[in-house]
Scaffold this motif. Structure first.
Motif, PDB file in Angstrom:
ATOM      1  N   LYS A 160       1.554   5.750  -1.632  1.00 56.78           N
ATOM      2  CA  LYS A 160       0.264   5.314  -1.079  1.00 56.78           C
ATOM      3  C   LYS A 160      -0.841   5.980  -1.872  1.00 56.78           C
ATOM      4  N   PRO A 161      -2.070   5.407  -1.827  1.00 62.07           N
ATOM      5  CA  PRO A 161      -3.165   5.963  -2.627  1.00 62.07           C
ATOM      6  C   PRO A 161      -3.355   7.473  -2.447  1.00 62.07           C
ATOM      7  N   SER A 294       6.965  -1.922  -0.454  1.00 66.20           N
ATOM      8  CA  SER A 294       7.047  -3.126   0.375  1.00 66.20           C
ATOM      9  C   SER A 294       5.740  -3.906   0.211  1.00 66.20           C
ATOM     10  N   PRO A 295       5.730  -5.200   0.563  1.00 65.62           N
ATOM     11  CA  PRO A 295       4.478  -5.967   0.469  1.00 65.62           C
ATOM     12  C   PRO A 295       3.337  -5.296   1.262  1.00 65.62           C
ATOM     13  N   GLU A 296       3.663  -4.688   2.383  1.00 59.76           N
ATOM     14  CA  GLU A 296       2.626  -4.006   3.186  1.00 59.76           C
ATOM     15  C   GLU A 296       2.075  -2.804   2.409  1.00 59.76           C
ATOM     16  N   PHE A 301      -2.812  -0.677  -1.473  1.00 62.89           N
ATOM     17  CA  PHE A 301      -3.441  -0.479  -2.787  1.00 62.89           C
ATOM     18  C   PHE A 301      -4.438  -1.603  -3.076  1.00 62.89           C
ATOM     19  N   GLN A 302      -3.996  -2.822  -2.783  1.00 65.22           N
ATOM     20  CA  GLN A 302      -4.814  -4.004  -3.069  1.00 65.22           C
ATOM     21  C   GLN A 302      -6.146  -3.938  -2.310  1.00 65.22           C
ATOM     22  N   ASP A 303      -6.073  -3.633  -1.022  1.00 63.88           N
ATOM     23  CA  ASP A 303      -7.287  -3.579  -0.198  1.00 63.88           C
ATOM     24  C   ASP A 303      -8.234  -2.502  -0.709  1.00 63.88           C
TER      25      ASP A 303
END
Ligand code: PAF
Length: 328
Positions: A160-161, A294-296, A301-303
């Motif tokens: 995670k970030p 996972s996609p979640e 990261f994407q958000d």
């Protein structure tokens, strides 16, 4: 233990198709790239060499220089402009200072699937970009793929970030990449690829990001224990020729070189995609700890990176971004 590169077999080079081409004169092409001899890019260059040498009946000789031995992506491009090197195939990212539109490819998570990159690069947008990049002493004749970039580091797993907090990450010399890693909380630093292995080995930086195939062919797994399959950016390769050389080349040979560049680009993308998963497995087998998100987890990261699109909209051109986002 088997080294990763020993476990991976390159597919055989395809046969050369197409007629021989006759024109006046003998020519030499020195072709330089940043990635090493065991990567997919080099395999593509070997195919280019085979096509050009066979179809010119040896009147065009191609010599390959992998591993940034004649300079990194930027230096090789400058050498083309100066006329001291004939061809190179850099990532688009270090060239954004010359061609600002290329920054569109540095936008995070732009292409969810490689076929979407193909549609853009081989379609109208990509063709227009090749025309636009045929300036400043360069002739741009084709696309290939560096591919989806993955994060590696020497410190700990990154899921995670927050795990990036303070990590020193080497990026290509590209402000948008710096922006990405800063936005995620890392401490990015731009550096030439030629200096990267030593910088990782000596702990000058903790991590870097490149496709699996480049991580393996540059032996980064020997100095990086952790990797995360982020797929955060898809980087194209662009095939460039020195305009000084091009202008001396008879038209029939220009057409041959163009055709060979297209075939190289298609083949090189195919090799890169065929080997991607296999090489990820080789890296695991070599002891690298690879975190698959996972996609979640990817969405986190994407958000967090969505503001980067707004920050760069004016610089890149909103219309180009919208055109591409409409196609993917
Ligand atoms: O990391 C880079 O600088 C690029 O991805 C590379 C490996 C030189 C290929 O253009």
């Amino acid at each position: 233990a088997l080294s990763a590169s020993a476990a991976t077999e390159m597919p055989p080079l395809p046969d050369v198709t197409g007629d021989k081409v006759q024109a006046d004169g003998d020519f030499k092409i020195k072709f330089s790239i940043g990635t090493t001899e065991s990567g997919a890019q080099y395999r593509g260059l070997e195919y280019f060499e085979k096509i050009v040498e066979q179809r010119s009946d040896g009147h065009i000789q191609v010599d390959l220089f992998p591993g940034a031995q004649l300079g990194d992506d930027r230096e090789a491009t400058s050498a083309l402009q100066a006329g001291t090197l004939e061809m190179t195939m850099p990532s688009t990212s270090p060239l954004v200072n010359m061609f600002p539109q290329f920054a569109v490819f540095d936008l995070p998570f732009l292409f969810p699937q490689p076929e979407m990159a193909d549609a853009v690069l081989d379609g109208e947008i990509g063709q227009q970009m090749l025309e636009d990049a045929s300036s400043q002493g360069l002739v741009a004749i084709g696309w290939g793929e560096n591919g989806y970039r993955q994060l590696t580091n020497s410190q700990h797993p990154v899921e995670k970030p927050e795990d990036l907090d303070g990590l020193k990450i080497r990026t290509m010399e590209n402000d948008l990449h710096l922006d990405i890693w800063r936005t995620l909380g890392a401490n990015p630093t731009p550096m030439s690829f030629a200096e990267l292995f030593t910088a990782l080995e000596q702990g000058v930086v903790d991590g870097q990001e490149n496709p699996w195939i480049t991580i393996e062919s540059s032996k980064f797994n020997e100095v990086q224990d952790y990797a995360t399959e982020t797929n955060h950016v898809y980087t194209p390769f662009i095939t460039l020729v020195s305009a000084r050389f091009w202008d001396r080349l008879p038209e029939d040979y220009q057409a041959l070189v163009r055709d060979a560049a297209t075939k190289m680009g298609d083949y090189q993308r195919e090799v890169s995609r065929t080997l991607n998963d296999q090489i990820k497995q080789d890296l695991k087998d070599s002891g690298m700890q690879i975190t698959e998100l996972s996609p979640e987890q990817v969405k986190v990261f994407q958000d967090q990176l969505e503001p980067v699109y707004e920050d760069w909209r004016d610089e890149i051109g909103g219309e180009l971004i919208d055109d591409i986002r409409e196609q993917v």
